[in-house]
Design an enzyme around this catalytic site. Structure first.
Site, short mmCIF file in Angstrom:
data_model
loop_
_atom_site.label_atom_id
_atom_site.label_comp_id
_atom_site.label_asym_id
_atom_site.label_seq_id
_atom_site.Cartn_x
_atom_site.Cartn_y
_atom_site.Cartn_z
N ARG A 132 -13.65 -14.36 -62.71
CA ARG A 132 -12.82 -15.09 -63.68
C ARG A 132 -11.60 -15.70 -63.00
NH1 ARG A 132 -15.29 -14.02 -68.41
NH2 ARG A 132 -16.30 -11.98 -68.55
N HIS B 219 -15.86 -24.26 -54.83
CA HIS B 219 -16.05 -23.46 -56.05
C HIS B 219 -16.38 -24.37 -57.21
CE1 HIS B 219 -11.78 -24.36 -55.50
NE2 HIS B 219 -11.69 -24.46 -56.82
#
Ligand code: 5GP
Length: 115
Positions: A29, A100
């Site tokens: 997260r 990412h």
């Protein structure tokens, strides 16, 4: 290639709220979530930016997308929908130079802003 804070998260040397892991991909997260679901999906190998992806890594990039698909299902946001984003370099506002994929969802998102 230079390591970032994400390498330490990948090696479990720094804490992170990990939601998915396999041999090649880790997902955790975002520390500063922009929506109820905001997960970063990273390759374990260091790739700095989209510009640095090699043709032989195409399968790895596909595995990142499939990880996003699984995480979206686990988070219960598949049907409502979500956004996948990769920022690249200065104009793309990339802050961490370890590739990412942002998985963002859990609320109504709005059009991509050019600002
Ligand atoms: P970028 O702007 O590079 O596409 O996104 C980098 C993201 O990494 C940002 O959304 C930022 O909140 C997140 N981030 C930066 N440092 C950390 C960290 O140490 N842990 C976690 N979980 N997220 C981080």
């Amino acid at each position: 290639m230079a390591e970032t804070i994400f390498s330490k998260i990948i090696r479990h040397e720094l804490p992170a709220d990990i939601v998915y892991e396999d041999d090649e991909v880790l997902a955790f997260r975002d520390i500063n979530p922009q929506a109820p679901v905001h997960v970063l999906i990273v390759p374990k190998v260091v790739i700095a930016t989209v510009n640095d992806i090699q043709p032989g890594q195409a399968e790895l990039i596909g595995k990142m997308v499939l990880a996003a698909q699984k995480i979206a299902a686990a988070e219960g946001i598949s049907d409502d929908g979500f956004r996948l984003v990769i920022n690249c370099n200065q104009h793309g506002c990339q802050e961490v130079f370890h590739l990412h994929l942002h998985l963002i969802g859990g609320r109504q998102l709005h059009g991509l802003s050019a600002s």
